[in-house]
Every structure is written in C-alpha cells, then in structure tokens.
Design an enzyme around this catalytic site. Structure first.
Site, PDB file in Angstrom:
ATOM      1  N   GLY A  51       0.862  -1.177   0.000  1.00 39.90           N
ATOM      2  CA  GLY A  51       0.000   0.000   0.000  1.00 39.90           C
ATOM      3  C   GLY A  51       0.897   1.225   0.000  1.00 39.90           C
ATOM      4  CD  GLU A  52       2.226   6.473   0.840  1.00 38.41           C
ATOM      5  OE1 GLU A  52       3.452   6.592   0.670  1.00 38.41           O
ATOM      6  OE2 GLU A  52       1.634   6.842   1.872  1.00 38.41           O
ATOM      7  CB  SER A  53       4.811   2.962   4.020  1.00 40.89           C
ATOM      8  OG  SER A  53       5.578   4.011   3.460  1.00 40.89           O
ATOM      9  CB  CYS A  83       5.269  -3.827  -1.039  1.00 43.61           C
ATOM     10  SG  CYS A  83       5.692  -2.447  -2.133  1.00 43.61           S
ATOM     11  NE  ARG A 112       7.830   5.711   2.097  1.00 42.95           N
ATOM     12  CZ  ARG A 112       7.359   6.749   1.422  1.00 42.95           C
ATOM     13  NH1 ARG A 112       8.080   7.825   1.259  1.00 42.95           N
ATOM     14  NH2 ARG A 112       6.153   6.706   0.897  1.00 42.95           N
ATOM     15  CB  ILE A 140       3.945  -2.476  -7.430  1.00 47.14           C
ATOM     16  CG1 ILE A 140       3.544  -3.676  -8.309  1.00 47.14           C
ATOM     17  CG2 ILE A 140       3.112  -1.244  -7.800  1.00 47.14           C
ATOM     18  CD1 ILE A 140       2.136  -4.177  -8.050  1.00 47.14           C
ATOM     19  NE  ARG A 141       4.971   4.842  -5.765  1.00 47.76           N
ATOM     20  CZ  ARG A 141       4.309   5.556  -4.858  1.00 47.76           C
ATOM     21  NH1 ARG A 141       3.017   5.369  -4.685  1.00 47.76           N
ATOM     22  NH2 ARG A 141       4.928   6.454  -4.126  1.00 47.76           N
ATOM     23  CG  HIS A 181       3.075  -6.637  -4.276  1.00 45.94           C
ATOM     24  ND1 HIS A 181       2.139  -6.089  -3.425  1.00 45.94           N
ATOM     25  CD2 HIS A 181       3.894  -5.616  -4.629  1.00 45.94           C
ATOM     26  CE1 HIS A 181       2.374  -4.797  -3.276  1.00 45.94           C
ATOM     27  NE2 HIS A 181       3.439  -4.483  -4.010  1.00 45.94           N
ATOM     28  CD  GLU A 183       0.258  -9.193  -2.582  1.00 49.32           C
ATOM     29  OE1 GLU A 183       0.188  -7.990  -2.889  1.00 49.32           O
ATOM     30  OE2 GLU A 183       1.291  -9.707  -2.101  1.00 49.32           O
TER      31      GLU A 183
END
Length: 202
Positions: A51-53, A83, A112, A140-141, A181, A183
């Site tokens: 997600g966005e930490s 992530c 990050r 992903i990022r 990821h 998942e």
C-alpha cells in the site's frame, strides 16, 4: 499439540488485503481482516500488505491499532510484511517522510520507492531461501533493504539488472518481509513458509 488451524490476520487498512486473505484461506488457516484491536487480539500471526506506507501508519493511528500492533510484535507475534509492510516492520527507513513512524522489529534499513516510480514497476524470477524453485516476483514502487543487522537472514536478492544484488526478502525470528508482492498470482509457497512460521511459535 495444537489441533485447530491458526488464525492469521491481514491488516485491512489499505492494499492487497483480499488477495492475501485468499492465499491464506487456501492454505487452510482461519484468515481474517484486521481493522480493530479486538480483531488483532484473535490473531496468531499477521500479514501487513503493500500500500502506501505513510497512509497506512496514519490509518493505524486513526483505528487505534498502532500501539497494539507494536505490543504484539514486541511480545513475539509472527508477522509477514510485503512491500509497504516491509517498511512498516523495519527499524530504520531511508527516503521516508520526516514524521514517518515504524512499528519496528526487523533490524534492517529500508529505502522507500528504491526501484523508482509506478512506471518503473517490474517482474522477475528470484531464488528464495527454503524453496527449491524460483519465485516470480512482482515489484510495484518497491523498497529494498540497504542494511541488515547480524540477526537477520537474507532470503532473496535481485539477480539481474541495475539492482542486481539488492536484498528483497529477509527473516528475523518470527518476522518475515519481502519487497515484492507474493499475493499476486497463484504461487502460495511464500505464504506457506509464513504459515509454517506461525505454527512453529504455537
């Protein structure tokens, strides 16, 4: 000896919650979403998804989960961060915001967005400690691990390209983390390693 399946939560504030729950349920555990301290109390282990930490930290504060999460981790609850989840479990962050907090527990320094922006997302096969065949990793990022403490086991590194050699999966005691990821897709072997880790602590 434990006869019932463990309960493994997925922190359900942001990110690939449904995908992690699906992977865990397929392995026969009681998989639940965690948004409240009472749900956390039911868990034998916890997955912290991507997600966005910075947003996830703020939401954990909003839902009054931050301190209960820290306490459970300090008490030895197994956790698996992917992530942004890796960032949340890291003791130290490079490239974070000035006010960014961590739950801590992993003696690592994480950078990050180390691989770049969303457009720099990529996939690749990695050798992963404990697994006989490579895993297909989706970044992903993603962060990477810049430094590990003496008690941290490196589970995987990037094998090719400009980032070759960068650490992207680690374990320290009951804590695991990946930059990528697992998942995404149908390969649940890394989730199975975490389930086994949870079972070992029972």
């Amino acid at each position: 000896m434990r006869t019932s399946a463990p309960t493994i939560g997925v922190l359900a504030l942001q990110g690939d919650v449904r995908e992690h729950l699906h992977a865990l349920a397929g392995l026969g555990v009681d998989a639940i979403g965690v948004r409240r301290p009472a749900e956390l109390d039911r868990c034998d282990g916890l997955v912290i998804p991507g997600g966005e930490s910075t947003t996830m930290f703020k939401l954990a504060r909003t839902f009054e989960l931050f301190e209960p999460l820290q306490k459970r981790l300090q008490d030895g609850m197994p956790a698996f961060g992917t992530c942004a989840g890796m960032i949340m479990l890291a003791d130290r962050i490079t490239g974070g915001t000035a006010d960014q907090e961590t739950l801590g527990g992993l003696d690592i320094t994480v950078r990050r967005n180390a691989f770049g922006r969303q457009v720099d997302s990529f996939e690749g096969d990695l050798a992963f400690a404990g697994l006989p065949d490579p895993v297909h990793a989706v970044f992903i990022r993603a962060p990477w691990v810049e430094q590990v403490g003496a008690g941290v086991e490196v589970l995987a590194r990037v094998e090719a390209g400009e980032a070759a050699g960068r650490i992207v999966a680690v374990r320290q005691g009951p804590l695991m983390a990946t930059s990528f990821h697992p998942e995404v897709g149908s390969d649940v072997r890394i989730h199975r390693l975490f389930v086994d880790l949870v079972l070992q602590t029972q």
